[in-house]
Structures are given as C-alpha cells and as structure tokens.
Enzyme design. Structure first.
Site, PDB file in Angstrom:
ATOM      1  N   PRO A  89      -1.818  13.908 -17.326  1.00  0.00           N
ATOM      2  CA  PRO A  89      -1.196  13.030 -17.186  1.00  0.00           C
ATOM      3  C   PRO A  89      -1.725  11.968 -15.649  1.00  0.00           C
ATOM      4  CG  PRO A  89       0.278  14.687 -16.755  1.00  0.00           C
ATOM      5  CD  PRO A  89      -0.994  15.008 -17.420  1.00  0.00           C
ATOM      6  N   GLU A 116       1.496  23.846 -15.259  1.00  0.00           N
ATOM      7  CA  GLU A 116       1.606  22.923 -14.336  1.00  0.00           C
ATOM      8  C   GLU A 116       0.048  22.093 -14.249  1.00  0.00           C
ATOM      9  OE1 GLU A 116       4.375  21.602 -12.807  1.00  0.00           O
ATOM     10  OE2 GLU A 116       5.313  23.075 -14.462  1.00  0.00           O
ATOM     11  N   ARG A 154     -13.354   7.184 -34.553  1.00  0.00           N
ATOM     12  CA  ARG A 154     -13.456   6.060 -35.382  1.00  0.00           C
ATOM     13  C   ARG A 154     -14.605   5.166 -34.999  1.00  0.00           C
ATOM     14  NH1 ARG A 154      -9.035   3.879 -37.314  1.00  0.00           N
ATOM     15  NH2 ARG A 154      -9.376   1.799 -36.925  1.00  0.00           N
ATOM     16  N   ASP A 169     -10.044  -4.150 -35.400  1.00  0.00           N
ATOM     17  CA  ASP A 169      -8.991  -3.389 -34.997  1.00  0.00           C
ATOM     18  C   ASP A 169      -8.194  -4.076 -33.694  1.00  0.00           C
ATOM     19  OD1 ASP A 169      -9.040  -1.082 -36.495  1.00  0.00           O
ATOM     20  OD2 ASP A 169     -10.168   0.059 -35.252  1.00  0.00           O
TER      21      ASP A 169
HETATM   22  N1  ADE Z   1      -1.048  16.453 -20.617  1.00  0.00           N
HETATM   23  C1  ADE Z   1       0.155  16.456 -20.353  1.00  0.00           C
HETATM   24  N2  ADE Z   1       0.899  14.942 -20.445  1.00  0.00           N
HETATM   25  C2  ADE Z   1      -0.203  14.292 -20.739  1.00  0.00           C
HETATM   26  C3  ADE Z   1      -0.751  12.845 -20.830  1.00  0.00           C
HETATM   27  N3  ADE Z   1       0.272  11.961 -20.822  1.00  0.00           N
HETATM   28  N4  ADE Z   1      -1.966  12.596 -21.010  1.00  0.00           N
HETATM   29  C4  ADE Z   1      -2.930  13.395 -20.902  1.00  0.00           C
HETATM   30  N5  ADE Z   1      -2.882  14.898 -21.011  1.00  0.00           N
HETATM   31  C5  ADE Z   1      -1.405  15.135 -20.823  1.00  0.00           C
END
Ligand code: ADE
Length: 263
Positions: A89, A116, A154, A169
C-alpha cells in the site's frame, strides 16, 4: 512474457490463471506464469517466512533470506532478469499508464507481502518498483498482484482479439468509456439510444466519443485536467458546461427556501 509471483499462498493463483482473458493469454503462449512458493526457499525445519520486528511493536515482518533466494532463483530462469515489483500500500498507485509500462517489460516478478510487510533490505536491494492498487490495506499482496497482472496481461500485444478493444477501454485515451447496450431493444421501459440502431457507423463513432467525454466530465472531471482536448471536444464540453450551469441555476431558483418570504 514470463510472469512470476512470489507468495506464501501459491494456490491462490491457480484459479486466476485458468479463467477468461488471462487463461487465453497463457494458452496462446503469450504469458508464461509461475506462482513461486516462498516457503520452498526457507532452510529451517519449520519453513518460517516471518519474524518479529527489530525495535518491537506488534505484527510480524517477512524475513529477507527466503525472499532473496526466491527472487534470485526466478531471475536465473528469466533471460533478462525480470522487472521486480513489490505489492504494497506504500507504492505508486496503479494506473492504466503504469499497466502499459509493465506490459512492455520482458519479464515481471511480483512479490506479495504478508503480515506488516517485507524486510526493508529486500526493497533496497531487490525491488525495482513498489506498487499499490489503492488507498486501503489488504491482508496481503496476492489479490493486489492479481489486479495488477490482469490489467497488464490484457495490454500485451496479441492478447485481446481486436487490437481495438484495448484502445477503447476506459482510461486508454484518458477518458472513461461510453455506455454499452445489447438486446433487447427495450428493457424495463428503457430503450437503446436510436443512433445505435441507425447503421451510420460514423455517426455512432461521433456519439460514442461525445458520450465518453460527457461521462468523464460528470464522473471524473479530474481526468480532463491532464488531457489536451481538440476543438470538437472543447466545444462539446462548453455546451455541456453551459447546460449544466443552467440546470443548477434553475434548481437553485426553485428550492423551497429560495421563494420570497422564506428563510
Ligand atoms: N498489500 C496490502 N494492501 C495493498 C494495496 N492496497 N496495494 C498493494 N498491495 C497491498
């Protein structure tokens, strides 16, 4: 294209490779996929892939040694090394442009974090790019990697039937896609727009471009800020903005609290 996914849950990918466009890409030899079990690269009896974080705190961290061995092993198999992407994330957010960039690589290695996260030394020494699929936290990178791989696969030349479909797309030219209709001609009293039945392909194409632009204006005006508009598009947007302004003014003038004598 060789695509390897490094994960402690390789079975999660079995279904992913076996359906739809991804399956076709694999069957056609355009993608050679591989889910690599990180556990297979541990050297202890219990096949441990995580450990407590230095400095304390809750949660566990993925140990660097098994991951590094797994990456090295895949790189050895890929002639060109392979562009290595960590799903996290904290990464850059996936966009159509990023997907197109990844689709141009010779080989891709996706690392799916759990717990984590992964030990920072893996990021420093082995990762080319950190990628997120959005501002929310999943329990692991596996689903995120599937999202990214789907968007990438794709776009690999030859994967989609008509070369046109990827170009049409949403986002491929910076706009959202127009609406689609199929039979029946009237569904629950809602009729297919007449122009789509006209057989006039040029007029249909113009209508589709116009609807794309209007959908984008209404849903994601931010996309228009980053896009150069041609004369015709500017004119369509001007007309729609004027109309929208008139509707909003009309609504404001007819709100109950705007009548004389009311607060
Ligand atoms: N791992 C946990 N959450 C994630 C996300 N939002 N994007 C990519 N990998 C992740």
């Amino acid at each position: 294209m060789h695509i390897a996914v490094l994960t402690i849950f390789p079975a999660m990918f079995d279904l992913f490779w076996e359906h739809g466009i991804v399956r076709r890409a694999v069957a056609g030899g355009l993608v050679q996929p591989q889910a690599v079990d990180i556990r297979a690269f541990t050297r202890d009896r219990h096949q441990v892939t995580d450990d407590r974080p230095y400095g304390g705190g809750c949660g566990m961290v993925m140990k660097p040694e098994p991951l590094a061995r797994a990456i090295e092993s895949v790189r050895d198999q890929f002639n060109d090394g392979g562009f290595t992407v960590l799903m996290t994330p904290r990464g850059d957010q996936l966009s159509q442009q990023t997907a197109a960039g990844l689709a141009r690589q010779q080989g891709l290695i996706f690392i799916c974090g759990r717990y984590e996260g992964v030990d920072a030394r893996i990021v420093h020494r082995h990762v080319d790019y950190e990628l997120s699929i959005g501002d929310y936290v999943l329990s692991g990178g596996e689903l995120a990697a599937m999202v990214a791989m789907d968007a990438v696969i794709r776009l690999i030349p030859g994967v989609l039937g008509g070369a046109q479909s990827a170009q049409r797309d949403s986002f491929s030219d910076g706009l959202l896609e127009h609406e689609h209709y199929t039979r029946p001609r009237v569904f629950e009293g809602d009729a297919v727009p007449e122009i789509l039945l006209s057989g006039d392909h040029q007029a249909i194409e113009r209508w589709r471009r116009k609807m794309s632009l209007i959908e984008t204006l209404m849903r994601r005006p931010d996309l228009l800020e980053n896009r150069a508009l041609d004369e015709r598009e500017t004119e369509i947007l001007r007309q729609w903005s004027q109309m929208l302004e008139r509707v909003l003014k009309h609504q404001a003038a007819h709100r109950p609290d705007s009548l004389p004598g009311r607060q």
